[in-house]
Scaffold this motif. Structure first.
Motif, PDB file in Angstrom:
ATOM      1  N   GLU A   1      17.866  13.986  26.315  1.00 30.33           N
ATOM      2  CA  GLU A   1      17.411  12.999  27.296  1.00 30.33           C
ATOM      3  C   GLU A   1      16.655  11.823  26.657  1.00 30.33           C
ATOM      4  O   GLU A   1      16.345  10.848  27.329  1.00 30.33           O
ATOM      5  N   ARG A   2      16.374  11.921  25.375  1.00 29.37           N
ATOM      6  CA  ARG A   2      15.652  10.842  24.687  1.00 29.37           C
ATOM      7  C   ARG A   2      16.607   9.723  24.276  1.00 29.37           C
ATOM      8  O   ARG A   2      17.726   9.992  23.840  1.00 29.37           O
ATOM      9  N   PRO A   3      16.193   8.463  24.408  1.00 32.57           N
ATOM     10  CA  PRO A   3      17.077   7.350  24.043  1.00 32.57           C
ATOM     11  C   PRO A   3      17.639   7.439  22.627  1.00 32.57           C
ATOM     12  O   PRO A   3      18.817   7.149  22.418  1.00 32.57           O
ATOM     13  N   SER A   4      16.824   7.852  21.668  1.00 32.42           N
ATOM     14  CA  SER A   4      17.344   7.918  20.293  1.00 32.42           C
ATOM     15  C   SER A   4      18.483   8.913  20.175  1.00 32.42           C
ATOM     16  O   SER A   4      19.419   8.709  19.392  1.00 32.42           O
ATOM     17  N   ASN A   5      18.451   9.952  20.968  1.00 30.11           N
ATOM     18  CA  ASN A   5      19.512  10.951  20.924  1.00 30.11           C
ATOM     19  C   ASN A   5      20.798  10.410  21.537  1.00 30.11           C
ATOM     20  O   ASN A   5      21.865  10.470  20.928  1.00 30.11           O
TER      21      ASN A   5
ATOM     22  N   VAL B   1      16.242   6.076  12.513  1.00 25.08           N
ATOM     23  CA  VAL B   1      14.867   6.502  12.240  1.00 25.08           C
ATOM     24  C   VAL B   1      14.151   6.780  13.557  1.00 25.08           C
ATOM     25  O   VAL B   1      14.084   5.916  14.422  1.00 25.08           O
ATOM     26  N   GLY B   2      13.642   7.998  13.679  1.00 24.66           N
ATOM     27  CA  GLY B   2      12.986   8.420  14.914  1.00 24.66           C
ATOM     28  C   GLY B   2      13.920   9.212  15.807  1.00 24.66           C
ATOM     29  O   GLY B   2      13.721   9.288  17.015  1.00 24.66           O
ATOM     30  N   ALA B   3      14.931   9.809  15.208  1.00 29.33           N
ATOM     31  CA  ALA B   3      15.918  10.592  15.964  1.00 29.33           C
ATOM     32  C   ALA B   3      15.252  11.782  16.648  1.00 29.33           C
ATOM     33  O   ALA B   3      14.423  12.459  16.054  1.00 29.33           O
TER      34      ALA B   3
END
Length: 141
Positions: free
Chosen positions: A29-33, A22-24
């Motif tokens: 460069e984003r942590p969720s990715n 949740v929050g992908a």
């Protein structure tokens, strides 16, 4: 907040076959990715959830607008949202996935009331941890 043991983390990571993230983010460069991609490379099916990217493809899966739209059974919810969003996510997850095993809140994310509600339903809760950090520490040894 109850202390999360290494055994809890090991159990969560080893039993989770399908993870809803949740929050992908679509941005590499984003942590969720990169955490989602890391989990996918470790053999987990990672289903991304983000209403702003619904219908796009990420981690080889269609991005869903909400947990309620996911048709598959989900073993673990990995939350990349602010702590104030956690109660709604937990309630939706508990309602949608009767076999849910784990709710995982990322670094700096905690919510004691939502965690208590999930634990009361028999769901393991891990707060303020990152599976990309814990996986090599506990699983790759």
């Amino acid at each position: 907040m109850p202390l999360t043991t290494d055994e809890d983390i090991r159990a969560a990571l080893s039993s989770a076959k399908v993870i809803a993230l949740v929050g992908a983010s679509m941005k590499p460069e984003r942590p969720s990715n990169y955490v989602g991609e890391f989990l996918r490379q470790k053999g987990h099916r990672v289903i991304p959830v983000n209403p702003g990217h619904a219908g796009k493809t990420l981690f080889g899966e269609t991005v869903h607008a909400s947990l309620s739209e996911i048709e598959a059974d989900v073993d673990m919810i990995d939350i990349f949202r602010q702590s104030d969003a956690v109660p709604g996510i937990v309630q939706e997850a508990l309602s949608r996935f009767p076999k849910l095993q784990t709710i995982w809140m990322q670094l700096d994310i905690t919510h004691s009331e939502a965690a208590k509600e999930a634990r009361a339903r028999g769901v393991r809760v891990i707060e303020d941890r990152c599976p990309k950090i814990e996986y090599p520490r506990l699983m790759d040894v």
